[in-house]
Design a protein around this motif. Structure first.
Motif, PDB file in Angstrom:
ATOM      1  N   HIS A  48       0.889  -1.281   0.153  1.00  0.00           N
ATOM      2  CA  HIS A  48       0.033   0.019  -0.018  1.00  0.00           C
ATOM      3  C   HIS A  48       0.884   1.273   0.106  1.00  0.00           C
ATOM      4  CE1 HIS A  48      -3.770  -2.338   1.894  1.00  0.00           C
ATOM      5  NE2 HIS A  48      -3.404  -2.317   0.363  1.00  0.00           N
ATOM      6  N   LYS A  49       2.084   0.874   0.353  1.00  0.00           N
ATOM      7  CA  LYS A  49       3.233   2.293   0.304  1.00  0.00           C
ATOM      8  C   LYS A  49       4.026   1.948  -1.004  1.00  0.00           C
ATOM      9  CE  LYS A  49       3.782   3.124   5.319  1.00  0.00           C
ATOM     10  NZ  LYS A  49       4.780   3.299   6.413  1.00  0.00           N
ATOM     11  N   ILE A  50       3.899   2.859  -2.033  1.00  0.00           N
ATOM     12  CA  ILE A  50       4.614   2.825  -3.198  1.00  0.00           C
ATOM     13  C   ILE A  50       5.792   3.583  -2.945  1.00  0.00           C
ATOM     14  CG2 ILE A  50       4.732   2.942  -5.656  1.00  0.00           C
ATOM     15  CD1 ILE A  50       1.495   3.005  -5.478  1.00  0.00           C
ATOM     16  N   TYR A  51       6.929   3.277  -2.829  1.00  0.00           N
ATOM     17  CA  TYR A  51       8.440   3.768  -2.297  1.00  0.00           C
ATOM     18  C   TYR A  51       8.810   4.552  -3.696  1.00  0.00           C
ATOM     19  CZ  TYR A  51       8.026   1.871   2.093  1.00  0.00           C
ATOM     20  OH  TYR A  51       7.686   1.470   3.354  1.00  0.00           O
ATOM     21  N   GLY A  52       9.330   5.777  -3.568  1.00  0.00           N
ATOM     22  CA  GLY A  52       9.994   6.361  -4.546  1.00  0.00           C
ATOM     23  C   GLY A  52      11.292   6.265  -4.440  1.00  0.00           C
ATOM     24  N   ILE A  53      12.088   5.469  -5.624  1.00  0.00           N
ATOM     25  CA  ILE A  53      13.569   5.200  -5.807  1.00  0.00           C
ATOM     26  C   ILE A  53      14.361   5.982  -6.581  1.00  0.00           C
ATOM     27  CG2 ILE A  53      14.990   3.448  -5.701  1.00  0.00           C
ATOM     28  CD1 ILE A  53      13.447   3.249  -3.033  1.00  0.00           C
ATOM     29  N   LEU A  54      15.368   6.814  -6.619  1.00  0.00           N
ATOM     30  CA  LEU A  54      16.089   7.196  -7.142  1.00  0.00           C
ATOM     31  C   LEU A  54      17.469   6.579  -7.551  1.00  0.00           C
ATOM     32  CD1 LEU A  54      16.285  11.217  -5.857  1.00  0.00           C
ATOM     33  CD2 LEU A  54      14.808   9.873  -7.793  1.00  0.00           C
ATOM     34  N   LEU A  55      17.757   6.284  -8.834  1.00  0.00           N
ATOM     35  CA  LEU A  55      18.925   5.332  -9.163  1.00  0.00           C
ATOM     36  C   LEU A  55      19.680   6.131  -9.959  1.00  0.00           C
ATOM     37  CD1 LEU A  55      17.767   1.891  -9.942  1.00  0.00           C
ATOM     38  CD2 LEU A  55      18.635   2.502  -8.007  1.00  0.00           C
ATOM     39  N   ASP A  56      21.286   5.907  -9.703  1.00  0.00           N
ATOM     40  CA  ASP A  56      22.068   6.801 -10.775  1.00  0.00           C
ATOM     41  C   ASP A  56      21.991   6.322 -12.186  1.00  0.00           C
ATOM     42  OD1 ASP A  56      24.536   8.685 -10.632  1.00  0.00           O
ATOM     43  OD2 ASP A  56      25.289   6.701 -11.518  1.00  0.00           O
ATOM     44  N   ILE A  57      21.570   6.940 -12.875  1.00  0.00           N
ATOM     45  CA  ILE A  57      21.627   6.403 -14.576  1.00  0.00           C
ATOM     46  C   ILE A  57      22.697   6.253 -14.949  1.00  0.00           C
ATOM     47  CG2 ILE A  57      21.439   8.918 -15.228  1.00  0.00           C
ATOM     48  CD1 ILE A  57      19.070   7.939 -17.450  1.00  0.00           C
ATOM     49  N   ARG A  58      23.745   6.884 -14.768  1.00  0.00           N
ATOM     50  CA  ARG A  58      25.049   6.954 -15.320  1.00  0.00           C
ATOM     51  C   ARG A  58      25.486   5.399 -14.857  1.00  0.00           C
ATOM     52  NH1 ARG A  58      30.443   7.494 -14.121  1.00  0.00           N
ATOM     53  NH2 ARG A  58      31.672   8.443 -16.080  1.00  0.00           N
ATOM     54  N   SER A  59      25.428   5.133 -13.745  1.00  0.00           N
ATOM     55  CA  SER A  59      25.968   4.068 -13.193  1.00  0.00           C
ATOM     56  C   SER A  59      25.317   2.525 -13.932  1.00  0.00           C
ATOM     57  CB  SER A  59      25.839   3.720 -11.544  1.00  0.00           C
ATOM     58  OG  SER A  59      26.487   4.685 -10.957  1.00  0.00           O
ATOM     59  N   LEU A  60      24.002   2.816 -13.890  1.00  0.00           N
ATOM     60  CA  LEU A  60      23.237   1.664 -14.666  1.00  0.00           C
ATOM     61  C   LEU A  60      23.495   1.762 -16.322  1.00  0.00           C
ATOM     62  CD1 LEU A  60      20.995  -0.145 -13.629  1.00  0.00           C
ATOM     63  CD2 LEU A  60      19.117   1.232 -14.462  1.00  0.00           C
ATOM     64  N   MET A  61      23.870   2.608 -16.692  1.00  0.00           N
ATOM     65  CA  MET A  61      24.224   2.765 -18.206  1.00  0.00           C
ATOM     66  C   MET A  61      25.370   2.029 -18.430  1.00  0.00           C
ATOM     67  SD  MET A  61      22.812   6.382 -19.627  1.00  0.00           S
ATOM     68  CE  MET A  61      23.443   6.179 -21.101  1.00  0.00           C
ATOM     69  N   TYR A  62      26.430   2.190 -17.378  1.00  0.00           N
ATOM     70  CA  TYR A  62      27.618   1.564 -17.459  1.00  0.00           C
ATOM     71  C   TYR A  62      27.529  -0.114 -17.044  1.00  0.00           C
ATOM     72  CZ  TYR A  62      31.000   5.068 -18.872  1.00  0.00           C
ATOM     73  OH  TYR A  62      31.565   5.970 -19.731  1.00  0.00           O
ATOM     74  N   ARG A  63      26.676  -0.182 -15.885  1.00  0.00           N
ATOM     75  CA  ARG A  63      26.933  -1.480 -15.380  1.00  0.00           C
ATOM     76  C   ARG A  63      25.473  -2.022 -15.566  1.00  0.00           C
ATOM     77  NH1 ARG A  63      29.278  -4.622 -10.961  1.00  0.00           N
ATOM     78  NH2 ARG A  63      27.675  -5.638  -9.763  1.00  0.00           N
ATOM     79  N   HIS A  64      25.108  -2.829 -16.591  1.00  0.00           N
ATOM     80  CA  HIS A  64      23.657  -3.287 -16.802  1.00  0.00           C
ATOM     81  C   HIS A  64      23.973  -4.833 -16.964  1.00  0.00           C
ATOM     82  CE1 HIS A  64      24.826  -1.430 -20.502  1.00  0.00           C
ATOM     83  NE2 HIS A  64      24.595  -2.504 -21.032  1.00  0.00           N
ATOM     84  N   ILE A  65      24.339  -5.314 -15.770  1.00  0.00           N
ATOM     85  CA  ILE A  65      24.718  -6.902 -15.819  1.00  0.00           C
ATOM     86  C   ILE A  65      22.994  -7.416 -15.715  1.00  0.00           C
ATOM     87  CG2 ILE A  65      25.465  -8.795 -14.621  1.00  0.00           C
ATOM     88  CD1 ILE A  65      27.963  -6.734 -13.679  1.00  0.00           C
ATOM     89  N   PRO A  66      22.837  -8.350 -16.412  1.00  0.00           N
ATOM     90  CA  PRO A  66      21.581  -8.912 -16.274  1.00  0.00           C
ATOM     91  C   PRO A  66      21.270  -9.813 -14.954  1.00  0.00           C
ATOM     92  CG  PRO A  66      22.265  -9.531 -18.584  1.00  0.00           C
ATOM     93  CD  PRO A  66      23.388  -9.001 -17.601  1.00  0.00           C
ATOM     94  N   HIS A  67      20.094  -9.444 -14.484  1.00  0.00           N
ATOM     95  CA  HIS A  67      19.800  -9.877 -12.932  1.00  0.00           C
ATOM     96  C   HIS A  67      20.988  -9.869 -11.923  1.00  0.00           C
ATOM     97  CE1 HIS A  67      16.399 -11.840 -10.790  1.00  0.00           C
ATOM     98  NE2 HIS A  67      17.250 -12.815 -10.397  1.00  0.00           N
ATOM     99  N   ASP A  68      21.744  -8.487 -11.801  1.00  0.00           N
ATOM    100  CA  ASP A  68      22.558  -8.349 -10.962  1.00  0.00           C
ATOM    101  C   ASP A  68      22.351  -8.741  -9.487  1.00  0.00           C
ATOM    102  OD1 ASP A  68      24.500  -6.979  -9.436  1.00  0.00           O
ATOM    103  OD2 ASP A  68      25.543  -6.226 -11.297  1.00  0.00           O
ATOM    104  N   LYS A  69      22.789  -9.702  -8.884  1.00  0.00           N
ATOM    105  CA  LYS A  69      22.418 -10.227  -7.406  1.00  0.00           C
ATOM    106  C   LYS A  69      22.882  -8.997  -6.485  1.00  0.00           C
ATOM    107  CE  LYS A  69      22.634 -15.126  -7.929  1.00  0.00           C
ATOM    108  NZ  LYS A  69      23.200 -16.247  -7.637  1.00  0.00           N
ATOM    109  N   GLN A  70      23.837  -8.331  -6.752  1.00  0.00           N
ATOM    110  CA  GLN A  70      24.444  -7.383  -5.720  1.00  0.00           C
ATOM    111  C   GLN A  70      23.616  -6.102  -5.796  1.00  0.00           C
ATOM    112  OE1 GLN A  70      28.490  -6.105  -6.117  1.00  0.00           O
ATOM    113  NE2 GLN A  70      28.186  -4.270  -5.063  1.00  0.00           N
ATOM    114  N   MET A  71      23.101  -5.749  -6.872  1.00  0.00           N
ATOM    115  CA  MET A  71      22.325  -4.549  -7.253  1.00  0.00           C
ATOM    116  C   MET A  71      20.851  -4.843  -6.515  1.00  0.00           C
ATOM    117  SD  MET A  71      23.817  -2.902 -10.633  1.00  0.00           S
ATOM    118  CE  MET A  71      22.694  -1.399 -10.560  1.00  0.00           C
ATOM    119  N   ILE A  72      20.506  -6.025  -6.831  1.00  0.00           N
ATOM    120  CA  ILE A  72      19.097  -6.630  -6.322  1.00  0.00           C
ATOM    121  C   ILE A  72      18.919  -6.471  -5.041  1.00  0.00           C
ATOM    122  CG2 ILE A  72      17.369  -8.569  -6.219  1.00  0.00           C
ATOM    123  CD1 ILE A  72      18.400  -9.310  -9.263  1.00  0.00           C
ATOM    124  N   THR A  73      20.084  -7.025  -4.377  1.00  0.00           N
ATOM    125  CA  THR A  73      19.873  -7.113  -2.798  1.00  0.00           C
ATOM    126  C   THR A  73      19.791  -5.553  -2.161  1.00  0.00           C
ATOM    127  OG1 THR A  73      21.282  -9.123  -2.632  1.00  0.00           O
ATOM    128  CG2 THR A  73      21.346  -7.683  -0.699  1.00  0.00           C
TER     129      THR A  73
END
Length: 443
Positions: free
Chosen positions: A409-434
């Motif tokens: 019922h609470k929808i959180y607003g999350i800011l992610l660094d777009i530059r980091s994601l564009m450089y590091r887009h490993i499929p199903h990245d366990k570290q970033m998921i955790t």
């Protein structure tokens, strides 16, 4: 910020002068969703490179990092330029439709030239014939002789083919392609400027020579070079060089959605979609929209699961919003009621016991009142992901309390660094998921 005109080496702008970042560009403050160009523009001799919202601008003097950022931007656009993103890669003034600007060919030809120089014939070409320099070793192995007076007589030989004129012409064509590549994108690699070729553009001649060479060589590296040369030549007009080009998109939100889904998402998210149907007529016959996923179901951008199939399993329904809040901090640039209600509907569908048998094996059996979470993912310039707060609707959570009956019922607003994601887009990245799961769950 306008890119400066490339008139001479003396007036040539620095790489940082060519780059346009959101904070430095004109924008409409009224709308929350960004609808602006991301990519490369070269119009009337003016080059500009446009980065997405939230992309951190590096040190203006760090040309190496700026080059890496530009090349990575091109790579992301190439990899994630889905039909929905409407990637524009054409000649700006072309009257033709669907004229693709082959950015891959330009970049390959530049890189190949810097590593290997201009093309030179390296392998010998042989043919059957009676004239030319005879290669006796190949002749004995490949040609059956005739027997005359008990002695072998060769009526044909394997001879070295004379291709001096063709090879020289192919080198000139390669020089033309190298010059054309450096004119448009050479700044990404070095300040070197190749000499302008003496050969004028002739599409039919260039194509004929390269295709002839392709038919007679088995060298994979050379074949790749010729393929990219052909892609460039097919892009150019018969009569004149195309001076202008655009490579990018006005719909980067589709690229943002794909990036987030690749890193955080489950592959079988279709099983989490709420489906719709009609009951029509007196007989209440059921009508669905067939295989049209867009009309047949609500589609969350990303489903992220931690500890899948275990008692401590958590499901995160993520909606990627390419909104500008991360750059402006203006609350008007946050997701509105339509997005909120849809996000609640996604989670309610997963939470409904009647639907849990439709979920992937092991997932439905491990759903509890506190195992489903909701979040909007927005781009920003951040050293670490940030949870800015939550949004809800008064029919599920009163403004007077923060004690939600359901975690989603609470929808959180999350800011992610777009530059980091564009450089590091490993499929199903366990570290970033955790990391993201902890940020949502324990806030």
């Amino acid at each position: 910020m306008e890119a400066k005109e490339l008139k001479s080496e003396q007036n040539k702008p620095s790489l940082s002068d060519l780059c346009v970042y959101f904070e430095n560009s004109s924008r409409d403050e009224e709308s929350g969703q960004v609808d602006k160009f991301v990519g490369l523009r070269f119009i009337d001799g003016k080059l500009s490179i446009h980065f997405p919202v939230g992309y951190k601008e590096p040190d203006k003097s760090d040309n190496k990092q700026i080059r890496l950022d530009i090349l990575n931007l091109i790579s992301v656009l190439s990899s994630f330029g889905s039909p929905e993103a409407e990637l524009v890669r054409n000649d700006f003034r072309s009257k033709q439709q669907n004229v693709d600007f082959p950015v891959h060919a330009y970049l390959f030809i530049i890189s190949d030239f810097l590593n290997h120089g201009y093309y030179q014939q390296k392998e010998q070409i042989y043919k059957r014939g009676t004239s030319g320099k005879i290669n006796w070793s190949r002749t004995i192995k490949q040609v059956r002789p005739q027997i005359a007076d008990e002695s072998p007589v060769y009526l044909e030989f394997i001879t070295q083919k004379n291709l001096h004129n063709e090879n020289a012409l192919l080198t000139l064509i390669h020089k033309y392609c190298v010059y054309e590549s450096f004119q448009k994108l050479g700044f990404l690699f070095s300040s070197y400027k190749p000499q302008k070729p003496a050969l004028s553009f002739n599409k039919s001649l260039f194509t004929s020579v390269i295709k002839s060479k392709i038919a007679s060589t088995f060298n994979e590296k050379e074949l790749l070079l010729f393929k990219n040369m052909l892609d460039m030549i097919n892009y150019l007009d018969n009569s004149s060089e195309k001076k202008d080009f655009i490579y990018g998109t006005n719909n980067f939100h589709h690229v943002w959605e794909q990036l987030v889904d690749l890193v955080y998402g489950e592959k079988d998210k279709g099983k989490f979609y709420p489906k719709v149907y009609w009951k029509l007529g007196e007989k209440k016959e059921t009508f669905t929209f067939g295989n049209s996923e867009k009309r047949n179901s609500l589609r969350p951008d990303t489903i992220m699961i931690t500890n899948r199939g275990e008692s401590n399993q958590k499901i995160f329904v993520l909606d990627s919003k390419y909104y500008r809040y991360g750059a402006t901090k203006n609350p008007n640039h946050l997701p509105d009621s339509g997005s909120v209600v849809k996000q609640l509907a996604y989670a309610e569908y997963i939470d409904n016991p009647k639907n849990q048998s439709k979920l992937p094996d092991g997932v439905g059996e491990n759903i509890t009142d506190s195992s489903i979470y909701n979040a909007f993912i927005m781009p920003a310039e951040k050293s670490e992901p940030e949870n800015i707060g939550f949004v809800s609707a008064d029919y599920v959570l009163s403004q007077d309390t923060e004690n939600a009956k359901k975690t989603y019922h609470k929808i959180y607003g999350i800011l992610l660094d777009i530059r980091s994601l564009m450089y590091r887009h490993i499929p199903h990245d366990k570290q970033m998921i955790t990391q993201l799961a902890d940020l949502i769950e324990h806030t």
